[in-house]
Design a protein around this motif. Structure first.
Motif, PDB file in Angstrom:
ATOM      1  N   ASN A  69       1.782  -3.698  -9.396  1.00  0.00           N
ATOM      2  CA  ASN A  69       2.313  -4.019 -10.717  1.00  0.00           C
ATOM      3  C   ASN A  69       1.295  -4.833 -11.518  1.00  0.00           C
ATOM      4  O   ASN A  69       1.128  -4.629 -12.719  1.00  0.00           O
ATOM      5  CB  ASN A  69       3.636  -4.771 -10.595  1.00  0.00           C
ATOM      6  N   GLY A  70       0.599  -5.737 -10.857  1.00  0.00           N
ATOM      7  CA  GLY A  70      -0.437  -6.506 -11.543  1.00  0.00           C
ATOM      8  C   GLY A  70      -1.580  -5.631 -12.022  1.00  0.00           C
ATOM      9  O   GLY A  70      -2.056  -5.775 -13.155  1.00  0.00           O
ATOM     10  N   VAL A  71      -2.020  -4.710 -11.189  1.00  0.00           N
ATOM     11  CA  VAL A  71      -3.106  -3.800 -11.578  1.00  0.00           C
ATOM     12  C   VAL A  71      -2.632  -2.865 -12.685  1.00  0.00           C
ATOM     13  O   VAL A  71      -3.392  -2.551 -13.621  1.00  0.00           O
ATOM     14  CB  VAL A  71      -3.648  -3.018 -10.361  1.00  0.00           C
ATOM     15  N   ARG A  72      -1.364  -2.422 -12.626  1.00  0.00           N
ATOM     16  CA  ARG A  72      -0.800  -1.586 -13.697  1.00  0.00           C
ATOM     17  C   ARG A  72      -0.868  -2.320 -15.039  1.00  0.00           C
ATOM     18  O   ARG A  72      -1.242  -1.745 -16.064  1.00  0.00           O
ATOM     19  CB  ARG A  72       0.651  -1.225 -13.378  1.00  0.00           C
ATOM     20  N   THR A  73      -0.549  -3.608 -15.024  1.00  0.00           N
ATOM     21  CA  THR A  73      -0.609  -4.410 -16.244  1.00  0.00           C
ATOM     22  C   THR A  73      -2.041  -4.504 -16.759  1.00  0.00           C
ATOM     23  O   THR A  73      -2.290  -4.394 -17.966  1.00  0.00           O
ATOM     24  CB  THR A  73      -0.045  -5.816 -15.980  1.00  0.00           C
TER      25      THR A  73
ATOM     26  N   TRP B 154      -4.655   8.522 -15.781  1.00  0.00           N
ATOM     27  CA  TRP B 154      -5.379   8.821 -14.545  1.00  0.00           C
ATOM     28  C   TRP B 154      -5.521   7.585 -13.664  1.00  0.00           C
ATOM     29  O   TRP B 154      -5.354   7.660 -12.445  1.00  0.00           O
ATOM     30  CB  TRP B 154      -6.734   9.442 -14.836  1.00  0.00           C
ATOM     31  N   LEU B 155      -5.838   6.460 -14.278  1.00  0.00           N
ATOM     32  CA  LEU B 155      -5.969   5.231 -13.484  1.00  0.00           C
ATOM     33  C   LEU B 155      -4.640   4.843 -12.833  1.00  0.00           C
ATOM     34  O   LEU B 155      -4.595   4.455 -11.661  1.00  0.00           O
ATOM     35  CB  LEU B 155      -6.479   4.081 -14.356  1.00  0.00           C
ATOM     36  N   LYS B 156      -3.558   4.972 -13.579  1.00  0.00           N
ATOM     37  CA  LYS B 156      -2.252   4.630 -13.010  1.00  0.00           C
ATOM     38  C   LYS B 156      -1.817   5.647 -11.957  1.00  0.00           C
ATOM     39  O   LYS B 156      -1.183   5.276 -10.968  1.00  0.00           O
ATOM     40  CB  LYS B 156      -1.201   4.480 -14.110  1.00  0.00           C
ATOM     41  N   THR B 157      -2.188   6.903 -12.136  1.00  0.00           N
ATOM     42  CA  THR B 157      -1.876   7.909 -11.111  1.00  0.00           C
ATOM     43  C   THR B 157      -2.586   7.569  -9.808  1.00  0.00           C
ATOM     44  O   THR B 157      -1.978   7.599  -8.731  1.00  0.00           O
ATOM     45  CB  THR B 157      -2.277   9.317 -11.596  1.00  0.00           C
ATOM     46  N   VAL B 158      -3.875   7.234  -9.889  1.00  0.00           N
ATOM     47  CA  VAL B 158      -4.629   6.841  -8.685  1.00  0.00           C
ATOM     48  C   VAL B 158      -3.997   5.591  -8.060  1.00  0.00           C
ATOM     49  O   VAL B 158      -3.839   5.513  -6.839  1.00  0.00           O
ATOM     50  CB  VAL B 158      -6.116   6.613  -9.029  1.00  0.00           C
ATOM     51  N   LEU B 159      -3.636   4.629  -8.895  1.00  0.00           N
ATOM     52  CA  LEU B 159      -3.005   3.401  -8.405  1.00  0.00           C
ATOM     53  C   LEU B 159      -1.698   3.699  -7.687  1.00  0.00           C
ATOM     54  O   LEU B 159      -1.457   3.210  -6.581  1.00  0.00           O
ATOM     55  CB  LEU B 159      -2.760   2.439  -9.568  1.00  0.00           C
ATOM     56  N   TYR B 160      -0.845   4.515  -8.293  1.00  0.00           N
ATOM     57  CA  TYR B 160       0.464   4.809  -7.688  1.00  0.00           C
ATOM     58  C   TYR B 160       0.311   5.572  -6.372  1.00  0.00           C
ATOM     59  O   TYR B 160       1.019   5.288  -5.399  1.00  0.00           O
ATOM     60  CB  TYR B 160       1.348   5.604  -8.655  1.00  0.00           C
ATOM     61  N   VAL B 161      -0.613   6.525  -6.333  1.00  0.00           N
ATOM     62  CA  VAL B 161      -0.835   7.293  -5.104  1.00  0.00           C
ATOM     63  C   VAL B 161      -1.374   6.378  -4.007  1.00  0.00           C
ATOM     64  O   VAL B 161      -0.896   6.412  -2.860  1.00  0.00           O
ATOM     65  CB  VAL B 161      -1.779   8.489  -5.360  1.00  0.00           C
ATOM     66  N   ALA B 162      -2.354   5.541  -4.327  1.00  0.00           N
ATOM     67  CA  ALA B 162      -2.925   4.623  -3.328  1.00  0.00           C
ATOM     68  C   ALA B 162      -1.867   3.648  -2.819  1.00  0.00           C
ATOM     69  O   ALA B 162      -1.781   3.392  -1.611  1.00  0.00           O
ATOM     70  CB  ALA B 162      -4.109   3.864  -3.928  1.00  0.00           C
ATOM     71  N   THR B 163      -1.060   3.106  -3.718  1.00  0.00           N
ATOM     72  CA  THR B 163       0.004   2.182  -3.314  1.00  0.00           C
ATOM     73  C   THR B 163       0.999   2.875  -2.399  1.00  0.00           C
ATOM     74  O   THR B 163       1.379   2.331  -1.353  1.00  0.00           O
ATOM     75  CB  THR B 163       0.720   1.612  -4.562  1.00  0.00           C
ATOM     76  N   ALA B 164       1.421   4.082  -2.764  1.00  0.00           N
ATOM     77  CA  ALA B 164       2.384   4.823  -1.945  1.00  0.00           C
ATOM     78  C   ALA B 164       1.814   5.156  -0.568  1.00  0.00           C
ATOM     79  O   ALA B 164       2.512   5.024   0.448  1.00  0.00           O
ATOM     80  CB  ALA B 164       2.817   6.099  -2.669  1.00  0.00           C
TER      81      ALA B 164
END
Length: 160
Positions: free
Chosen positions: A100-104, A118-128
């Motif tokens: 959530n912090g990186v998303r912000t 794209w950045l948020k997609t990579v973030l969400y996939v890595a987090t999951a």
């Protein structure tokens, strides 16, 4: 007759009501999500402080301290469901809090919509992936696997 220089160079007061159109609310409902995300950061942060400091105290201070932390220590700890759930909650909260912090940060600094996506997609996939693999490790960890060579089995495992 001279004109005052203050009148010629007057500055408007901050927050005087002139807001750039890109910063005005459009009623899209994102405000509620952002408020919940803000609240989650505060609550998860407090819970994480308790979880992490208890984790550090139990692992590094109680008993033999840092010298006792090895494969057997982790195996014994994860044999107890309380510690499995403790570490699971710590993993999930830490990953969601950090994500959530990186998303912000992405929302604040990525200018283009496509870049943000794209950045948020990579973030969400890595987090999951990290949450999924971490959960899998915590609940499927077996320090005494069947059919393993005897020289690879820890001393605390009963002979097979």
């Amino acid at each position: 007759m001279t004109t005052s220089t203050n009148e010629a160079h007057a500055l408007e007061a901050p927050r005087s009501g002139r807001i750039a159109p890109k910063y005005t609310r459009n009623g899209s409902g994102r405000g509620n999500f952002e408020m919940l995300a803000w609240l989650f950061m505060r609550v998860s942060g407090v819970i994480l402080v308790v979880l992490i400091f208890t984790h550090l105290f139990v692992n590094l201070v109680v008993g033999d301290g840092i010298h006792a932390v090895d494969f057997g220590f982790v195996a014994g700890k994860w044999a107890n469901p309380v510690w499995q759930v403790w570490d699971l909650v710590m993993l999930w909260l830490a990953m969601l809090h950090g994500g959530n912090g990186v998303r912000t940060i992405i929302n604040d600094y990525a200018d283009k919509k496509a870049t943000r996506m794209w950045l948020k997609t990579v973030l969400y996939v890595a987090t999951a992936v990290i949450i999924l693999l971490g959960t899998l490790v915590i609940f499927t960890f077996d320090p005494c696997p069947a059919n393993a060579p005897a020289d690879l089995i820890p001393d605390f495992c009963s002979s097979l």
